[in-house]
Design an enzyme around this catalytic site. Structure first.
Site: not given
Length: 266
Positions: A113, A153, A40
């Site tokens: 995301k 994440c 990321e």
């Protein structure tokens, strides 16, 4: 099939990050990887959260997207491009987008995301929703080893996301976990996702102290469907590579058919 997780300590200078990513992807290819994953924010870890907005690209065109396309072609290797900033409808926010390219340089998947990190611990504070527009679509794609699911994440903390993908052979998770939360939860959450989905998990992380003073946890790793860590890099830049054995995954699913035993669906 051999896969690789690229671990970086990205700086606030995108040009330097491009050079580092290129070198580490070449190393992954030299180690025999057929697929490599960048972390990321591999292209920029700014001095301020808003810095990434200046480098946001239109979907389908831009320096970062062209780099991923060209390096996939150059190395003849599938690349999952961690995350890069793509423009949203709000000029003050970007999509934190994970793009997948096949070995011919064709984009085969995009995941924005979904879950945005928020954390306050004294002077340590993060609020991704200030600069990132959340995505809405769960994304996976087919490959020679089966379905590959994409998360980023903070998504790691939401098991229903991965359950809704259906059975995957591999879950890929680019990340920039903070040192505080990573030390406490990173490994156990990754191993849990591998065990409950009976699949491989490949996590590619930021791992060190950045220009801004922020420290990320690192520990990029590959975990097998039994929850065993196959390979791991604690801190600093480098490559974690290992082979996936689909037969091992199928044996685990046959011996302990937990996925077939589910009685409730998301």
């Amino acid at each position: 099939m051999k896969v690789a997780a690229i671990q970086m300590v990205s700086a606030s200078n995108p040009d330097a990050n491009l050079q580092t990513a290129h070198r580490l992807l070449q190393q992954a290819k030299a180690e025999g990887a057929n697929l490599a994953v960048l972390p990321e924010y591999w292209s920029i870890m700014g001095l301020r959260d808003t810095d990434k907005i200046a480098f946001a690209e239109e979907p389908g065109n831009g320096v970062l997207q062209n780099f991923l396309k060209q390096i996939a072609q150059e190395l003849q290797m599938a690349i999952i491009g961690g995350t890069i900033p793509l423009k949203s409808g709000d000029s003050s926010k970007i999509y934190n987008a994970c793009l997948a390219f096949d070995r011919h340089g064709s984009q085969i998947a995009r995941y924005d995301k979904i879950h945005l990190f928020g954390f306050i611990n004294g002077e340590e504070s993060y609020q991704e929703s200030n600069t990132i527009q959340e995505g809405n679509d769960i994304v996976s794609f087919d490959s020679e080893i089966g379905k590959i699911g994409l998360g980023v994440c903070y998504d790691l903390r939401f098991p229903e996301l991965f359950r809704n993908m259906g059975p995957c052979s591999l879950i890929v998770l680019p990340a920039a976990f903070t040192y505080t939360t990573g030390q406490a939860h990173w490994e156990i959450l990754l191993r849990a996702r591998a065990i409950e989905n009976q699949c491989y998990v490949l996590a590619s992380a930021q791992g060190g102290t950045h220009d801004s003073g922020r420290r990320t946890w690192g520990h990029s790793m590959l975990i097998d469907p039994w929850g065993k860590i196959i390979n791991c890099l604690d801190e600093g830049e480098g490559v974690v590579s290992a082979d996936l054995d689909v037969d091992v995954m199928q044996k685990i699913r046959t011996n302990l058919p937990a996925l077939k035993h589910r009685r409730f669906t998301c």
